[in-house]
Design an enzyme around this catalytic site. Structure first.
Site, short mmCIF file in Angstrom:
data_model
loop_
_atom_site.label_atom_id
_atom_site.label_comp_id
_atom_site.label_asym_id
_atom_site.label_seq_id
_atom_site.Cartn_x
_atom_site.Cartn_y
_atom_site.Cartn_z
N ASP A 1 3.52 -9.42 10.99
CA ASP A 1 4.13 -8.94 9.74
C ASP A 1 4.89 -10.08 9.07
O ASP A 1 5.87 -10.58 9.61
CB ASP A 1 5.08 -7.77 10.09
CG ASP A 1 5.73 -7.15 8.86
OD1 ASP A 1 5.55 -7.66 7.74
OD2 ASP A 1 6.42 -6.12 9.04
N SER B 1 9.69 0.20 7.58
CA SER B 1 9.81 -0.51 6.31
C SER B 1 11.02 0.03 5.52
O SER B 1 12.12 0.11 6.07
CB SER B 1 8.49 -0.34 5.54
OG SER B 1 8.44 -1.21 4.45
N ARG C 1 -0.27 -2.35 -6.92
CA ARG C 1 -0.68 -1.96 -5.58
C ARG C 1 -1.55 -3.02 -4.92
O ARG C 1 -1.44 -3.27 -3.71
CB ARG C 1 -1.45 -0.63 -5.66
CG ARG C 1 -1.86 -0.08 -4.31
CD ARG C 1 -0.67 0.13 -3.41
NE ARG C 1 -1.04 0.82 -2.18
CZ ARG C 1 -0.17 1.15 -1.23
NH1 ARG C 1 1.10 0.83 -1.37
NH2 ARG C 1 -0.57 1.77 -0.15
N HIS D 1 2.20 -6.01 8.15
CA HIS D 1 3.25 -5.01 7.95
C HIS D 1 2.74 -3.59 8.21
O HIS D 1 3.45 -2.76 8.78
CB HIS D 1 3.77 -5.13 6.52
CG HIS D 1 4.95 -4.27 6.21
ND1 HIS D 1 6.12 -4.35 6.94
CD2 HIS D 1 5.16 -3.31 5.28
CE1 HIS D 1 7.00 -3.48 6.45
NE2 HIS D 1 6.43 -2.84 5.45
N ASP D 2 1.51 -3.30 7.81
CA ASP D 2 0.96 -1.96 7.96
C ASP D 2 0.78 -1.54 9.41
O ASP D 2 0.48 -0.38 9.69
CB ASP D 2 -0.38 -1.84 7.22
CG ASP D 2 -0.18 -1.41 5.77
OD1 ASP D 2 0.96 -1.09 5.40
OD2 ASP D 2 -1.17 -1.38 5.01
#
Lengths: 219, 383
Positions: free
Chosen positions: B323, B156, B226, B356-357
């Site tokens: 992602d 990232s 968040r 993405h994680d």
């Protein structure tokens, strides 16, 4: 490593000038690229769709880009490679003709190998009314990845129609040899065909590509 | 957490390094000195050729692997990939991980004291860029006696640092590994960041960034930021598989109010709350801005190919199929420019579910290709 290289790949190596920049479509574990880098100082990239093969190529230290050739070569600029190589993958593509055109856009020359569907075993099977299952084409029709098989004559007709000059040709049997039977009846006895094509000449259509016509005449 | 299990670097301790050399930032301001929190794993070899820099992403820090105490519940943020026998193999590499300048975990940043004023930096802390981080990391490398990294690795925003390293310090990076990154972020991505910033800036407890002095934290804003970010790090199917439309109470009836009702709401609130407990709002603002500003092509007439022509490193670019925040198409842009610049590059798109994680997950396909690449790096480095 040299000894382990498949004989058809060894033959392709002879067609590639030292220090060239190449793109290998469907590079598998990168054996050809690694060999060319080692023996001829060739630089380049392999394209491969299969994750395990990609990891194997990475482990060899080959530049490999995971990609689907059927999605085209849009990420590569015109004439950005000396050679674009594709071994034993043409017949598995959705549009082999478009792939070849893309190869000749991106590369100055294209080197392609494919199984000859005109081999006598295939013709014999068809004469008996069945799809061929041969040593060179071992899968049954419903499960084969080879969805666009062609004969040597079909391939050369396409080259003629598109104006792609045949710069080199090698017709081999299953053991990758050029036996006397192939010399006499290439269309019947060739199992694996290797071609080096040039960029299209001005006027496609009409069989003006002399070398291709010559080779067909002997079939 | 079993610190003795195979593959763990075990109990580690961070240390603070003081960089006494001035650092001129992209914004024009200069920090005469700054402090960086650092952790290292694995031994530096005698040739000093086996050092690997791991760069963290938006909310990461220097604690990438192992635990600080045997009682720690969770290991460092990339423990899945760093350790003996893992892709970033600490038996071969000397791994360096730091909390970036502007971070909130002990490095000089908004929540530390400005020596000029004796007050918290707060909003006075300069907005730093990826280029500034790389410069600061280069000063850190000097301090550690590392002339050249065997590899700079990041996911990232961390991957962006790896790319910037290869461009800004071509002689100091042998390999750059950019995972789930992008050559610059899209308007959509900037938009997400802007909403996150607005959530923080409009929190009444923000006090123009001086909340430390008011004894409060803009927890509502940071929590919202968040929660939003978290949604973008997960794929639609991952959320569907994990929560679906499950209700917290099993009677299956709607409550007709705004309390937590769906499981996904509960999860997001929990994620937001635990983030507030460990992260600083000013740092979050600053990190999102660094993401927005990242654009290495800008220094080269908006030509990414020209930027990459400076690089001498070999590259590994990895993306994840699920992602959408930093999609495979963005990684392909990096690869395309590297090929056009005639750089050495390999690329793989990992089949994934989470989004993405996934770059933090030990997916077998991912770790196989990462490990295969780094084994070559180690071999080259004589590690």
């Amino acid at each position: 490593m040299n000894a382990a290289l498949r004989p058809d790949l060894a033959l392709i190596c002879d067609w590639i000038a030292p220090g060239a920049r190449i793109l290998d479509l469907g590079c598998g574990d990168g054996a050809l690229l690694a060999h060319l880098a080692h023996t001829r100082g060739v630089r380049g990239y392999g394209l491969e769709i299969d994750a395990e093969e990609v990891a194997a190529a990475v482990a060899r230290g080959v530049n490999v880009i995971q990609a689907d050739i059927d999605e085209g070569l849009a990420d590569f600029a015109d004439a950005s490679f000396d050679y674009v190589v594709m071994t034993q993958a043409l017949q598995a593509l959705a549009r082999p003709d478009r792939a070849l055109a893309e190869m000749l856009r991106v590369g100055r020359e294209a080197i392609v190998t494919f199984p000859n569907f005109g081999h006598w075993r295939a013709r014999l099977a068809l004469a008996r009314g069945r799809m061929p299952v041969t040593p060179a084409l071992p899968a049954a029709w419903y499960e084969t990845r080879n969805i666009h098989l062609c004969t040597v004559a079909d391939f050369e007709a396409l080259c003629r129609e598109r104006g792609w000059p045949v710069l080199e040709r090698a017709l081999l049997d299953r053991a990758h040899r050029r036996g006397p039977a192939i010399a006499l009846f290439p269309g019947l006895f060739c199992e694996i065909a290797l071609y080096k094509l040039g960029r299209p000449r001005a006027a496609p259509q009409g069989g003006s590509a002399a070398s291709a016509t010559d080779s067909l005449a002997r079939t | 957490m079993d610190v003795h299990h195979a593959g763990s670097v075990g109990i580690v301790a961070p240390r603070k390094l003081v960089i006494e050399r001035p650092l001129t930032l992209d914004c024009g301001r200069c920090l005469p000195r700054h402090e960086l929190m650092v952790e290292t794993y694995g031994e530096l070899n005698r040739a000093r050729s086996n050092a690997v820099l791991v760069c963290h992403a938006l909310s990461g820090d220097h604690h990438a692997a192992g635990v600080h105490a045997a009682t720690d519940r969770k290991p460092g943020w990339w423990d899945s990939a760093i350790g003996p026998g893992k892709p970033i193999d600490t038996r071969r590499f000397h791994v360096v991980c730091l909390n970036n300048l502007g971070g909130c975990r002990g490095s000089t940043g908004p929540n530390t004291i400005n020596p000029d004023t004796g007050r918290y930096w707060g909003p006075d802390f300069p907005i730093v860029t990826v280029r500034d981080w790389v410069k600061s990391q280069a000063l850190l490398a000097d301090a550690l006696g590392i002339e050249r990294w065997a590899a700079v690795i990041g996911g990232s925003l961390g991957g962006m640092q790896a790319l910037q390293w290869a461009i800004d310090f071509p002689e100091r990076v042998a390999h750059a590994l950019a995972i789930a990154a992008a050559p610059r972020i899209s308007a959509q991505n900037i938009a997400f960041n802007e909403i996150a910033r607005q959530a923080i800036l409009s929190d009444p407890d923000f006090h123009a960034g001086r909340y430390y002095e008011h004894g409060v934290v803009p927890s509502r804003g940071l929590k919202l930021a968040r929660m939003l970010g978290h949604i973008t790090y997960l794929s639609d199917s991952a959320m569907r598989n994990r929560f679906g439309r499950l209700l917290r109470e099993s009677d299956g009836r709607f409550n007709f109010n705004y309390e937590v009702e769906f499981e996904v709401e509960s999860y997001l609130r929990h994620q937001g709350q635990s983030f507030v407990e460990r992260f600083d709002a000013n740092t979050y603002l600053l990190m999102t801005k660094a993401l927005d500003y990242f654009d290495p092509a800008r220094d080269y007439g908006d030509d990414l190919v020209a930027a990459f022509r400076r690089a001498r490193a070999k590259f590994l670019v990895l993306a994840f199929s699920s992602d959408w925040r930093f999609s495979p198409a963005r990684s392909r842009e990096i690869v395309k420019a590297l090929v056009a610049a005639e750089r050495e590059v390999s690329y793989a798109c990992i089949a994934s579910q989470l989004g993405h994680d996934d770059f933090l997950m030990p997916l077998p396909e991912y770790h196989r290709v990462l490990g295969a690449y780094l084994a070559r790096v180690a071999q080259e480095a004589g590690a």
